[in-house]
Scaffold this active site. Structure first.
Site, PDB file in Angstrom:
ATOM      1  N   ALA A  61       0.840  -1.189   0.000  1.00  0.00           N
ATOM      2  CA  ALA A  61       0.000   0.000   0.000  1.00  0.00           C
ATOM      3  C   ALA A  61       0.873   1.236   0.000  1.00  0.00           C
ATOM      4  O   ALA A  61       2.018   1.211   0.472  1.00  0.00           O
ATOM      5  CB  ALA A  61      -0.920   0.005   1.223  1.00  0.00           C
ATOM      6  N   ASP A  62       0.330   2.316  -0.539  1.00  0.00           N
ATOM      7  CA  ASP A  62       1.023   3.593  -0.483  1.00  0.00           C
ATOM      8  C   ASP A  62      -0.011   4.690  -0.241  1.00  0.00           C
ATOM      9  O   ASP A  62      -1.040   4.735  -0.918  1.00  0.00           O
ATOM     10  CB  ASP A  62       1.785   3.878  -1.769  1.00  0.00           C
ATOM     11  N   THR A  63       0.257   5.529   0.736  1.00  0.00           N
ATOM     12  CA  THR A  63      -0.683   6.578   1.119  1.00  0.00           C
ATOM     13  C   THR A  63      -0.120   7.940   0.743  1.00  0.00           C
ATOM     14  O   THR A  63       1.037   8.250   1.072  1.00  0.00           O
ATOM     15  CB  THR A  63      -0.965   6.530   2.626  1.00  0.00           C
TER      16      THR A  63
END
Length: 200
Positions: free
Chosen positions: A74-76
């Site tokens: 995941a990347d925020t």
């Protein structure tokens, strides 16, 4: 509550927040952080696709070394007015970011990629965060604590950064760093994750 998966799960992230969310959901996994360099050019017209592409980069790097696992990455990102607010490079930039977000609404977008065998599951989750009008003294003390250093937008909503937040719309866990409810829903729909039902 506990889940089982059709292949061993690897979380391609060393984020303590993402690890905690997976653990709280009852999912067993190991951690193998991705060492990929995050150098994709930001696409302000498609921030959700940008976040997903970053997550895919991370997932693919770990999956290439562990092809029999299910890899979750995941990347925020934090975005306001077509500008991205990444992890600050120093305290001065952290203060600058927070003051620019002060009194404004910004978007927190998490892109998620799951790789399993020759299959790929991807989605993005978006939440809106409204900041209070920030007191500059509070901002400086928060940044001095070190908490802003490793967080997109220079704040953590699950730590002292919560004091900056006036309102949110959307998934709180997405702002923390992983939309865990949506992830589990997708994985169960694909039958990659199964709920273990205990005796009554």
């Amino acid at each position: 509550m506990k889940f089982s998966s059709i292949q061993p799960i690897i979380l391609a992230s060393n984020s303590p927040r993402r690890k905690e969310l997976l653990q709280l959901a009852g999912i067993e996994f190991t951690v193998k952080p991705s060492r990929v360099k995050e150098d994709l050019p930001f696409t302000p017209h498609e921030p959700d696709r940008y976040a997903v592409r970053l997550s895919e980069q991370k997932a693919q790097a770990v999956f290439d070394e562990n092809p029999t696992a299910m890899v979750i990455a995941a990347d925020t990102i934090v975005v306001k007015d077509d500008r991205q607010y990444p992890k600050p490079v120093n305290n001065e930039q952290a203060v600058e970011f927070l003051l620019q977000l002060s009194g404004e609404t910004h978007q927190v977008i998490t892109g998620v990629t799951v790789l399993l065998e020759d299959r790929k599951l991807q989605f993005a989750s978006l939440s809106q965060v409204k900041f209070r009008d920030l007191d500059i003294g509070l901002v400086h003390e928060y940044v001095r604590s070190g908490d802003a250093a490793d967080k997109a937008g220079a704040y953590g909503i699950q730590t002292e950064g919560m004091l900056f937040v006036e309102a949110i719309v959307g998934d709180y866990q997405n702002i923390v760093g992983l939309p865990i409810g949506e992830l589990v829903e997708h994985l169960r729909r694909e039958q990659w994750l199964m709920l273990e039902v205990g005796d009554a």
